[in-house]
Write a protein that holds these residues in place. Structure first.
Motif, mmCIF file in Angstrom:
data_model
loop_
_atom_site.group_PDB
_atom_site.id
_atom_site.type_symbol
_atom_site.label_atom_id
_atom_site.label_comp_id
_atom_site.label_asym_id
_atom_site.label_seq_id
_atom_site.Cartn_x
_atom_site.Cartn_y
_atom_site.Cartn_z
ATOM 1 N N HIS A 149 0.856 -1.188 0.000
ATOM 2 C CA HIS A 149 0.000 0.000 0.000
ATOM 3 C C HIS A 149 0.897 1.246 0.000
ATOM 4 O O HIS A 149 1.769 1.367 0.850
ATOM 5 N N THR A 150 0.668 2.136 -0.948
ATOM 6 C CA THR A 150 1.457 3.368 -0.990
ATOM 7 C C THR A 150 0.627 4.600 -0.636
ATOM 8 O O THR A 150 1.179 5.680 -0.494
ATOM 9 N N ASP A 151 -0.680 4.427 -0.501
ATOM 10 C CA ASP A 151 -1.513 5.519 -0.017
ATOM 11 C C ASP A 151 -2.716 4.910 0.704
ATOM 12 O O ASP A 151 -3.093 3.777 0.463
ATOM 13 N N GLY A 152 -3.268 5.693 1.606
ATOM 14 C CA GLY A 152 -4.406 5.207 2.388
ATOM 15 C C GLY A 152 -3.986 4.577 3.715
ATOM 16 O O GLY A 152 -4.738 4.607 4.669
ATOM 17 N N LEU A 153 -2.804 4.018 3.761
ATOM 18 C CA LEU A 153 -2.234 3.465 4.989
ATOM 19 C C LEU A 153 -0.844 4.065 5.159
ATOM 20 O O LEU A 153 -0.224 4.473 4.175
ATOM 21 N N PRO A 154 -0.339 4.124 6.385
ATOM 22 C CA PRO A 154 0.996 4.724 6.578
ATOM 23 C C PRO A 154 2.065 4.062 5.705
ATOM 24 O O PRO A 154 2.057 2.842 5.507
ATOM 25 N N PHE A 155 2.953 4.891 5.183
ATOM 26 C CA PHE A 155 4.062 4.438 4.348
ATOM 27 C C PHE A 155 5.274 5.275 4.731
ATOM 28 O O PHE A 155 5.354 6.457 4.390
ATOM 29 N N LEU A 156 6.183 4.679 5.492
ATOM 30 C CA LEU A 156 7.366 5.403 5.964
ATOM 31 C C LEU A 156 8.631 4.587 5.752
ATOM 32 O O LEU A 156 8.648 3.379 6.018
ATOM 33 N N VAL A 157 9.656 5.258 5.291
ATOM 34 C CA VAL A 157 11.015 4.726 5.310
ATOM 35 C C VAL A 157 11.794 5.787 6.064
ATOM 36 O O VAL A 157 11.958 6.902 5.574
ATOM 37 N N ARG A 158 12.230 5.447 7.275
ATOM 38 C CA ARG A 158 12.831 6.470 8.117
ATOM 39 C C ARG A 158 14.073 5.952 8.822
ATOM 40 O O ARG A 158 14.280 4.741 8.943
ATOM 41 N N VAL A 159 14.881 6.905 9.274
ATOM 42 C CA VAL A 159 16.077 6.591 10.040
ATOM 43 C C VAL A 159 15.757 6.842 11.505
ATOM 44 O O VAL A 159 15.250 7.909 11.861
ATOM 45 N N LEU A 160 16.036 5.855 12.337
ATOM 46 C CA LEU A 160 15.802 5.975 13.778
ATOM 47 C C LEU A 160 17.089 6.410 14.477
ATOM 48 O O LEU A 160 18.131 6.571 13.835
ATOM 49 N N ASP A 161 17.022 6.557 15.784
ATOM 50 C CA ASP A 161 18.197 6.945 16.563
ATOM 51 C C ASP A 161 19.311 5.917 16.396
ATOM 52 O O ASP A 161 19.057 4.707 16.418
ATOM 53 N N PRO A 162 20.549 6.386 16.259
ATOM 54 C CA PRO A 162 21.684 5.460 16.180
ATOM 55 C C PRO A 162 21.776 4.594 17.439
ATOM 56 O O PRO A 162 21.429 5.037 18.528
ATOM 57 N N THR A 163 22.227 3.376 17.257
ATOM 58 C CA THR A 163 22.417 2.447 18.371
ATOM 59 C C THR A 163 23.829 1.878 18.285
ATOM 60 O O THR A 163 24.499 2.017 17.251
ATOM 61 N N PRO A 164 24.295 1.207 19.332
ATOM 62 C CA PRO A 164 25.603 0.549 19.254
ATOM 63 C C PRO A 164 25.644 -0.546 18.182
ATOM 64 O O PRO A 164 26.713 -0.954 17.749
ATOM 65 N N GLN A 165 24.479 -1.006 17.739
ATOM 66 C CA GLN A 165 24.418 -2.040 16.706
ATOM 67 C C GLN A 165 24.267 -1.458 15.298
ATOM 68 O O GLN A 165 24.159 -2.205 14.337
ATOM 69 N N GLY A 166 24.243 -0.147 15.166
ATOM 70 C CA GLY A 166 24.143 0.461 13.851
ATOM 71 C C GLY A 166 23.034 1.492 13.782
ATOM 72 O O GLY A 166 22.351 1.779 14.772
#
Length: 170
Positions: free
Chosen positions: A94-111
């Motif tokens: 689904h590209t519209d009508g439902l959430p569509f996110l590609v995001r960067v989260l907080d850095p962690t010790p694992q990457g």
């Protein structure tokens, strides 16, 4: 309750991250951007970034020295744009009508987590798992094209190679 909402919405959520080795994140050179411009899904996006860089460099030629002058483009940004375009091109997402996110989260010790928060167009568990597997298999293989490394804990082979290189220096 949750199952009913999923069935009624017609989508099943994928909320998973790919951990990127933060030491592999850097700015793209113009040569790298020209190479990445050949990827059909993001060719126009990359061409726009190249044009912006070249315009800035021409306007500020007397004091333009990389890497921090002007509108630089990190390889993680290009990878995120590619991931978005790749997912938008998939007919099972689904590209519209439902959430569509590609995001960067907080850095962690694992990457650095690059999180996908998207919905499949199926609620069937087996099909959903296959779609999710295809997406992450593709992205794991694609990361290297953007000069990124996926983070993983050192394995026996990594440690064996380290031990071998230490023997060579002793």
């Amino acid at each position: 309750r949750n199952w009913r909402g999923m069935v009624e919405s017609g989508g099943r959520r994928i909320k998973r991250s790919l951990l990127i080795d933060q030491l592999s994140i850097g700015f793209c050179s113009l040569d790298t951007l020209h190479r990445l411009e050949r990827i059909d899904l993001i060719s126009e996006w990359v061409a726009g970034k190249i044009a912006r860089l070249e315009t800035y460099a021409a306007e500020h030629s007397s004091h333009y020295d990389l890497p921090l002058d002007g509108p630089q483009v990190p390889n993680i940004e290009v990878f995120r744009a590619y991931t978005t375009a790749y997912l938008q091109a998939r007919p099972d997402i689904h590209t519209d009508g439902l959430p569509f996110l590609v995001r960067v989260l907080d850095p962690t010790p694992q990457g650095l987590p690059v999180e996908l928060y998207i919905f499949t167009k199926t609620t069937d568990w087996v099909a959903y798992e296959a779609i999710q597997a295809e997406i992450f298999e593709h992205l794991l293989a694609a990361a290297n094209v953007f000069d990124l490394r996926v983070f993983q804990q050192p394995s026996g082979l990594d440690l064996q190679g380290l031990q071998g290189s230490l023997r060579g220096t002793a």
